[in-house]
Design a protein around this motif. Structure first.
Motif, mmCIF file in Angstrom:
data_model
loop_
_atom_site.group_PDB
_atom_site.id
_atom_site.type_symbol
_atom_site.label_atom_id
_atom_site.label_comp_id
_atom_site.label_asym_id
_atom_site.label_seq_id
_atom_site.Cartn_x
_atom_site.Cartn_y
_atom_site.Cartn_z
ATOM 1 N N LYS A 37 0.878 -1.450 -0.083
ATOM 2 C CA LYS A 37 -0.066 -0.040 0.089
ATOM 3 C C LYS A 37 0.715 1.296 0.111
ATOM 4 C CE LYS A 37 -2.191 1.119 3.740
ATOM 5 N NZ LYS A 37 -3.295 1.156 4.659
ATOM 6 N N GLU A 67 -5.244 9.367 8.795
ATOM 7 C CA GLU A 67 -6.670 9.406 8.624
ATOM 8 C C GLU A 67 -7.036 8.771 7.367
ATOM 9 O OE1 GLU A 67 -10.568 12.055 8.864
ATOM 10 O OE2 GLU A 67 -8.845 12.677 9.266
ATOM 11 N N ASN A 109 -3.820 0.449 -3.566
ATOM 12 C CA ASN A 109 -3.923 -1.021 -3.082
ATOM 13 C C ASN A 109 -2.971 -1.890 -3.909
ATOM 14 O OD1 ASN A 109 -4.370 -3.644 -2.367
ATOM 15 N ND2 ASN A 109 -6.463 -3.405 -2.050
ATOM 16 N N TRP A 121 -4.481 7.210 5.313
ATOM 17 C CA TRP A 121 -3.755 6.011 5.194
ATOM 18 C C TRP A 121 -4.399 4.856 5.893
ATOM 19 C CZ3 TRP A 121 0.058 3.756 3.027
ATOM 20 C CH2 TRP A 121 0.875 2.825 3.429
ATOM 21 N N ASN A 122 -5.374 4.940 6.807
ATOM 22 C CA ASN A 122 -5.775 3.740 7.434
ATOM 23 C C ASN A 122 -7.347 3.558 6.982
ATOM 24 O OD1 ASN A 122 -3.962 3.208 9.192
ATOM 25 N ND2 ASN A 122 -4.313 4.920 10.636
ATOM 26 N N MET A 123 -7.660 4.204 5.673
ATOM 27 C CA MET A 123 -8.988 3.940 5.254
ATOM 28 C C MET A 123 -9.180 2.507 4.819
ATOM 29 S SD MET A 123 -10.418 7.184 3.054
ATOM 30 C CE MET A 123 -11.181 8.643 3.873
ATOM 31 N N ASN A 124 -10.141 2.095 4.515
ATOM 32 C CA ASN A 124 -10.453 0.552 4.284
ATOM 33 C C ASN A 124 -10.707 0.820 2.712
ATOM 34 O OD1 ASN A 124 -11.412 -1.827 3.755
ATOM 35 N ND2 ASN A 124 -12.390 -2.115 5.670
ATOM 36 N N PHE A 125 -10.183 -0.025 1.768
ATOM 37 C CA PHE A 125 -10.520 -0.193 0.636
ATOM 38 C C PHE A 125 -11.594 -0.826 0.170
ATOM 39 C CE2 PHE A 125 -5.607 0.308 0.511
ATOM 40 C CZ PHE A 125 -5.507 1.333 -0.563
ATOM 41 N N GLY A 126 -12.423 -1.599 1.127
ATOM 42 C CA GLY A 126 -13.582 -2.216 0.741
ATOM 43 C C GLY A 126 -12.981 -3.277 -0.510
ATOM 44 N N ASN A 127 -13.899 -3.286 -1.787
ATOM 45 C CA ASN A 127 -13.425 -4.166 -2.682
ATOM 46 C C ASN A 127 -12.925 -2.826 -3.808
ATOM 47 O OD1 ASN A 127 -15.559 -2.303 -3.341
ATOM 48 N ND2 ASN A 127 -16.819 -4.179 -4.406
ATOM 49 N N LYS A 128 -12.185 -2.103 -3.465
ATOM 50 C CA LYS A 128 -11.764 -1.127 -4.520
ATOM 51 C C LYS A 128 -10.311 -1.265 -4.354
ATOM 52 C CE LYS A 128 -15.809 0.417 -5.491
ATOM 53 N NZ LYS A 128 -16.456 0.044 -6.589
#
Length: 398
Positions: A103, A119, A161, A121-128
């Motif tokens: 990442k 803030e 990602n 950096w720690n975001m969730n990619f989910g399915n992206k």
């Protein structure tokens, strides 16, 4: 550990300071350690590299350098001279960074961070596979190629990602293939990223990539927990906003800005603006006095319309010229777009350059043919309706 990637092409030796501000602003707001990856070409000087090393060491972070060779396909792009080639280095991120780096946060150099970068950096990619803010270009031909307008993202602030991109795409070769097939695409690497990863982009809040030009335009204030992006803009020294003041405060703390005095810079900018206004008045009087006017540039004509609001064309011969031969014979506002040689036939013409991104090369052609700058031609529209001169001023004094 937060991974942040920057790209730098510094042909004139004036751009490294902007990268330094972007770096330092992230350091000052973020508690975690940062590992910087700097993608650069041969234009990175040893002096600039030494300054980066000293600054990053001072704040306890680390940096790795990656020397990039400009790809032949990039050189063929129609807009390659409009945007710095350094932006193209983004396309190599998944390839040049080691496979154990899954990442990375990419930041343009024309930004200033005013938030803890963790803030984002720690975001969730989910399915992206990539996160960025929604772009504002609604007239981009890429949408006719099937790319979704609602998820087309700006490439100035991107969370990659890398693990997912490497697994699903041959990213560099696929983006390069797109550019090879579409050399006249509007936004170069940004278009390529959105085309290849279409459907895989996650849209984040605008505050993570807040355009200062839009804030100025709407007279909006946005303070704190924000990443300011000077996209199509630059830090102002006259009528300074919060993000301008923040920018120069941080610049003073970098090795590139040591010893600068903001008040003196601002006073110099105001004096330069006063002289510019006087010069514009003189040029417009000259345009009013001639019988023939040639507008050089037939694609972006908003400047022509503004000049027409000031100068009465009823008793003048007016035409357009453009280096794009496909435009010859077309008409703009009833006036013909003529062959470039026409400008030499207009013996007493004043040439108003609308294509200000190419002003330097156009100026060379005109001078070669005996035209004198300001006396016979000028980029009047740029001088009247843009403050881009201020960026040139900053590059000269800092």
């Amino acid at each position: 550990m937060i991974n942040i990637c920057f790209a730098l092409h510094d042909e004139k030796g004036t751009y490294a300071k902007y990268t330094a501000v972007a770096m330092l602003s992230a350091f000052l707001c973020t508690e975690e350690k940062v590992r910087v990856f700097l993608l650069h070409d041969e234009t990175l000087s040893n002096e600039s590299k030494h300054r980066f090393d000293s600054m990053i060491s001072k704040y306890g972070h680390s940096i790795e350098y990656f020397s990039i060779d400009v790809v032949d396909e990039w050189k063929k792009l129609k807009n390659i001279n409009t945007f710095t080639v350094g932006t193209m280095f983004r396309l190599l991120i998944p390839k040049v960074l080691s496979s154990d780096i899954d990442k990375v946060l990419y930041l343009d150099s024309d930004i200033v961070v005013d938030m803890d970068i963790s803030e984002l950096w720690n975001m969730n990619f989910g399915n992206k596979l990539i996160l960025g803010r929604k772009e504002l270009h609604y007239d981009n031909p890429i949408f006719e190629q099937g790319v979704d307008e609602d998820t087309y993202i700006n490439a100035g602030v991107l969370l990659f990602n890398l693990e997912g991109i490497r697994r699903k795409y041959d990213f560099f070769n696929e983006t390069t293939a797109y550019l090879k097939a579409h050399p006249d695409c509007m936004w170069n690497d940004e278009d390529a990223i959105n085309y290849v990863l279409d459907g895989q982009q996650g849209v984040i809040e605008n505050r993570f990539n807040s355009y200062t030009s839009k804030l100025r335009e709407k007279n909006e204030k946005e303070f704190g927990s924000c990443i300011y992006h000077f996209a199509g803009d630059f830090p102002h020294l006259i009528n300074m906003e919060y993000y301008d003041i923040l920018y120069f405060d941080i610049l003073k703390e970098t090795p590139f800005g040591k010893g600068i005095k903001i008040k003196e810079l601002a006073d110099g900018a105001r004096e330069k603006e006063r002289k510019k206004r006087q010069l514009v008045d003189d040029i417009l009087e000259k345009v009013k006095s001639v019988s023939n006017i040639v507008f050089w540039g037939a694609k972006i004509t908003s400047g022509y319309k503004e000049v027409k609001n000031i100068v009465d064309f009823s008793d003048k011969e007016v035409c357009f010229v453009d280096s794009n031969e496909e435009l010859t014979g077309t008409r703009i506002d009833g006036y013909c777009v003529c062959d470039l040689n026409y400008k030499m036939l207009c013996k007493d013409a004043y040439v108003v350059v609308l294509a200000y991104n190419h002003y330097e090369e156009i100026s060379k052609v005109l001078k070669h043919n005996g035209f004198v700058e300001y006396k016979d031609y000028a980029c009047v529209t740029e001088m009247i309706y843009s403050d881009n001169w201020m960026k040139d001023y900053l590059d000269k004094v800092i």
